[in-house]
Design an enzyme around this catalytic site. Structure first.
Site, PDB file in Angstrom:
ATOM      1  CB  CYS A 125      -0.959  -0.061   1.173  1.00 49.87           C
ATOM      2  SG  CYS A 125      -2.279   1.175   1.135  1.00 49.87           S
ATOM      3  CG  ASP A 183      -5.925  -1.624  -5.164  1.00 50.98           C
ATOM      4  OD1 ASP A 183      -6.713  -0.813  -4.646  1.00 50.98           O
ATOM      5  OD2 ASP A 183      -4.710  -1.669  -4.905  1.00 50.98           O
ATOM      6  CG  HIS A 214      -5.783  -1.719  -1.411  1.00 50.50           C
ATOM      7  ND1 HIS A 214      -4.692  -1.265  -2.125  1.00 50.50           N
ATOM      8  CD2 HIS A 214      -5.653  -1.215  -0.158  1.00 50.50           C
ATOM      9  CE1 HIS A 214      -3.942  -0.523  -1.334  1.00 50.50           C
ATOM     10  NE2 HIS A 214      -4.498  -0.478  -0.132  1.00 50.50           N
TER      11      HIS A 214
END
Length: 246
Positions: A125, A183, A214
């Site tokens: 991330c 995502d 994600h």
């Protein structure tokens, strides 16, 4: 390998930064991986990821990425309050301060008795972006970047022209980019933009897109995909064993 860990506070230009260090409980010197966390800092899933990598023969350094903005030891929860605070921190700290953090970690650990002086970067991330960003430093020989946010959109503050996307051509080491096609944080057009930049700048890179959401690596919550996570760990270990044991 059996591992051990300890906390080490290091000095950076923007204040003291706590790092948690995971490394083999064995004689010898091992390659270092700087493992950049999500916006929540070192949560239990991040700690488990770091321990897993360390058990394959690496020194894994997990910094508190927002050390300037929180008391030492801060861990944010995977809830709305934690997400809001983490995103506020993300949009407050400029990329230049992350750069000096990376330099400080290399300086602090390169001569440690358990480090062989070789460095890679890895992250998820926000941490995927920071691993990419760290690769602008020539000491980073390989980077493994998982669903890296904000590269395509240039939404983390920085000086004009100093964003990570624009500076891609400065990456000297080998880089692996991993994405989940489901995502929403990095949509198809964003991934294509980064891919084209890596192609246009002729970087040495590998590209993987999976049917995943994600945070599919995070072993808490309903987005976790254990099969994809295992595959990605295997790829990361192979990359670092090949590039950091020369």
């Amino acid at each position: 390998m059996i591992i051990q860990k300890h906390d080490q506070d290091i000095t950076t230009p923007t204040g003291t930064m706590r790092c948690t260090v995971y490394h083999p409980n064995a004689e010898g010197r091992f390659p270092c991986i700087i493992f950049y966390s999500e916006i929540f800092q070192q949560t239990a899933p991040i700690a488990r990821s770091a321990a897993l990598m360390a058990g394959h023969g690496f020194v894994v350094i997990v910094p508190e990425v927002f050390h300037e903005l929180n008391p030492i030891g801060t861990v944010l929860s995977y809830d709305d309050a934690g997400k809001d605070k983490g995103n506020t921190d993300k949009f407050t700290k400029p990329l230049e301060d992350h750069d000096t953090d990376t330099v400080a970690m290399i300086s602090a650990f390169e001569n440690a008795e358990y480090c062989n002086g070789q460095f890679g970067s890895m992250g998820v991330c926000l941490g995927g972006h920071l691993a990419y960003r760290a690769a602008l430093n020539p000491r980073i020989q390989a980077a493994f970047c998982l669903y890296a946010t904000d590269i395509h959109s240039n939404t983390i503050p920085c000086k004009e022209g100093n964003d990570s996307f624009t500076r891609t051509a400065e990456i000297q080491g080998e880089i692996t980019m991993v994405w989940g096609k489901q995502d929403p944080h990095v949509p198809t057009e964003g991934r294509q933009k980064i891919y084209q930049q890596l192609m246009d700048t002729e970087r040495l890179f590998t590209w993987h897109e999976f049917n995943g959401q994600h945070a599919f690596m995070r072993d808490e919550g309903d987005r976790y995909d254990p099969a994809l996570a295992l595959e990605c760990y295997t790829k990361a270990i192979a990359l670092f064993q090949r590039t950091l044991n020369r």
